[in-house]
Motif scaffolding. Structure first.
Motif, mmCIF file in Angstrom:
data_model
loop_
_atom_site.group_PDB
_atom_site.id
_atom_site.type_symbol
_atom_site.label_atom_id
_atom_site.label_comp_id
_atom_site.label_asym_id
_atom_site.label_seq_id
_atom_site.Cartn_x
_atom_site.Cartn_y
_atom_site.Cartn_z
ATOM 1 N N PRO A 119 -110.210 42.957 -42.397
ATOM 2 C CA PRO A 119 -109.287 42.060 -43.091
ATOM 3 C C PRO A 119 -107.890 42.621 -43.340
ATOM 4 O O PRO A 119 -106.932 41.876 -43.364
ATOM 5 N N GLU A 120 -107.753 43.899 -43.522
ATOM 6 C CA GLU A 120 -106.433 44.459 -43.825
ATOM 7 C C GLU A 120 -105.904 45.377 -42.731
ATOM 8 O O GLU A 120 -105.021 46.185 -42.966
ATOM 9 N N THR A 121 -106.431 45.267 -41.526
ATOM 10 C CA THR A 121 -105.975 46.108 -40.427
ATOM 11 C C THR A 121 -104.592 45.709 -39.947
ATOM 12 O O THR A 121 -103.770 46.550 -39.616
ATOM 13 N N LEU A 122 -104.308 44.425 -39.900
ATOM 14 C CA LEU A 122 -103.039 43.929 -39.393
ATOM 15 C C LEU A 122 -101.957 44.068 -40.448
ATOM 16 O O LEU A 122 -102.074 43.548 -41.558
ATOM 17 N N GLY A 123 -100.892 44.784 -40.104
ATOM 18 C CA GLY A 123 -99.759 44.905 -41.011
ATOM 19 C C GLY A 123 -98.773 43.783 -40.779
ATOM 20 O O GLY A 123 -98.411 43.032 -41.676
ATOM 21 N N ARG A 124 -98.343 43.647 -39.546
ATOM 22 C CA ARG A 124 -97.379 42.607 -39.158
ATOM 23 C C ARG A 124 -97.539 42.361 -37.665
ATOM 24 O O ARG A 124 -97.734 43.302 -36.905
ATOM 25 N N LEU A 125 -97.456 41.114 -37.236
ATOM 26 C CA LEU A 125 -97.534 40.772 -35.824
ATOM 27 C C LEU A 125 -96.271 40.034 -35.437
ATOM 28 O O LEU A 125 -95.971 38.979 -35.991
ATOM 29 N N LEU A 126 -95.501 40.632 -34.528
ATOM 30 C CA LEU A 126 -94.256 40.033 -34.064
ATOM 31 C C LEU A 126 -94.489 39.387 -32.705
ATOM 32 O O LEU A 126 -94.959 40.047 -31.783
ATOM 33 N N ILE A 127 -94.163 38.122 -32.582
ATOM 34 C CA ILE A 127 -94.312 37.404 -31.323
ATOM 35 C C ILE A 127 -92.917 37.034 -30.843
ATOM 36 O O ILE A 127 -92.197 36.305 -31.526
ATOM 37 N N LEU A 128 -92.554 37.569 -29.663
ATOM 38 C CA LEU A 128 -91.224 37.344 -29.105
ATOM 39 C C LEU A 128 -91.316 36.581 -27.801
ATOM 40 O O LEU A 128 -92.210 36.826 -27.001
ATOM 41 N N ARG A 129 -90.379 35.695 -27.591
ATOM 42 C CA ARG A 129 -90.245 34.990 -26.319
ATOM 43 C C ARG A 129 -91.573 34.416 -25.823
ATOM 44 O O ARG A 129 -91.956 34.572 -24.668
ATOM 45 N N ALA A 130 -92.279 33.735 -26.694
ATOM 46 C CA ALA A 130 -93.567 33.127 -26.336
ATOM 47 C C ALA A 130 -93.348 31.958 -25.378
ATOM 48 O O ALA A 130 -92.291 31.332 -25.400
ATOM 49 N N PRO A 131 -94.328 31.651 -24.539
ATOM 50 C CA PRO A 131 -94.182 30.519 -23.614
ATOM 51 C C PRO A 131 -94.117 29.191 -24.370
ATOM 52 O O PRO A 131 -94.483 29.107 -25.547
ATOM 53 N N ARG A 132 -93.669 28.162 -23.689
ATOM 54 C CA ARG A 132 -93.485 26.847 -24.314
ATOM 55 C C ARG A 132 -94.757 26.279 -24.918
ATOM 56 O O ARG A 132 -94.709 25.527 -25.877
ATOM 57 N N VAL A 133 -95.887 26.622 -24.354
ATOM 58 C CA VAL A 133 -97.153 26.086 -24.855
ATOM 59 C C VAL A 133 -97.550 26.725 -26.182
ATOM 60 O O VAL A 133 -98.411 26.212 -26.885
ATOM 61 N N PHE A 134 -96.908 27.814 -26.569
ATOM 62 C CA PHE A 134 -97.299 28.542 -27.774
ATOM 63 C C PHE A 134 -97.283 27.682 -29.041
ATOM 64 O O PHE A 134 -98.249 27.730 -29.812
ATOM 65 N N PRO A 135 -96.228 26.888 -29.316
ATOM 66 C CA PRO A 135 -96.264 26.085 -30.550
ATOM 67 C C PRO A 135 -97.463 25.145 -30.621
ATOM 68 O O PRO A 135 -98.042 24.943 -31.695
ATOM 69 N N VAL A 136 -97.877 24.589 -29.485
ATOM 70 C CA VAL A 136 -99.044 23.704 -29.465
ATOM 71 C C VAL A 136 -100.301 24.506 -29.793
ATOM 72 O O VAL A 136 -101.110 24.103 -30.633
ATOM 73 N N LEU A 137 -100.452 25.655 -29.142
ATOM 74 C CA LEU A 137 -101.609 26.508 -29.389
ATOM 75 C C LEU A 137 -101.632 26.989 -30.840
ATOM 76 O O LEU A 137 -102.679 26.986 -31.485
ATOM 77 N N TRP A 138 -100.474 27.394 -31.356
ATOM 78 C CA TRP A 138 -100.378 27.869 -32.737
ATOM 79 C C TRP A 138 -100.776 26.766 -33.716
ATOM 80 O O TRP A 138 -101.475 27.005 -34.700
ATOM 81 N N THR A 139 -100.354 25.525 -33.457
ATOM 82 C CA THR A 139 -100.709 24.396 -34.307
ATOM 83 C C THR A 139 -102.220 24.185 -34.337
ATOM 84 O O THR A 139 -102.785 23.857 -35.380
ATOM 85 N N LEU A 140 -102.875 24.400 -33.200
ATOM 86 C CA LEU A 140 -104.325 24.233 -33.137
ATOM 87 C C LEU A 140 -105.081 25.377 -33.801
ATOM 88 O O LEU A 140 -106.098 25.166 -34.448
ATOM 89 N N VAL A 141 -104.587 26.600 -33.622
ATOM 90 C CA VAL A 141 -105.311 27.793 -34.061
ATOM 91 C C VAL A 141 -104.999 28.189 -35.503
ATOM 92 O O VAL A 141 -105.890 28.618 -36.235
ATOM 93 N N SER A 142 -103.770 28.046 -35.941
ATOM 94 C CA SER A 142 -103.361 28.569 -37.252
ATOM 95 C C SER A 142 -104.172 28.044 -38.437
ATOM 96 O O SER A 142 -104.398 28.803 -39.384
ATOM 97 N N PRO A 143 -104.639 26.789 -38.446
ATOM 98 C CA PRO A 143 -105.451 26.364 -39.594
ATOM 99 C C PRO A 143 -106.757 27.148 -39.753
ATOM 100 O O PRO A 143 -107.328 27.193 -40.837
#
Length: 97
Positions: free
Chosen positions: A24-48
């Protein structure tokens, strides 16, 4: 939507579930740069399905926003950022490109 392969999305959700339950506390920060166009759709599905505290650790930069204020330099020293991302670390070749 053709980019969203159902077994792949299910596998990603399972990985997130296992990591959150066991690390649970392993991740400090995750930076995502220059993600492909499909990323916002995938993020919307996965983030909840991602715990809110974990979700807050994700920083997503569109375009070249990562080079400005509140960008990479707030988290990583310029000497170790690759030159193609605006840092000083010279990269002679890209593996897998």
């Amino acid at each position: 939507m053709r980019h969203l392969w159902r077994p792949g999305v299910k596998a990603l959700l399972r990985i997130i579930e296992v990591v959150e339950a066991n690390y649970p506390e392993t991740l400090g920060r995750l930076l995502i740069l220059r993600a492909p166009r499909v990323f916002p759709v995938l993020w919307t599905l996965v983030s909840p399905f991602i715990d809110e505290n974990t979700r807050k650790k994700f920083l997503i930069y569109a375009g070249n926003d990562y080079q400005g204020p509140c960008g990479l330099l707030d988290y990583i020293d310029k000497e170790v950022i690759p030159d193609f991302l605006g840092g000083e670390c010279l990269v002679s070749h890209c593996v897998g490109a």
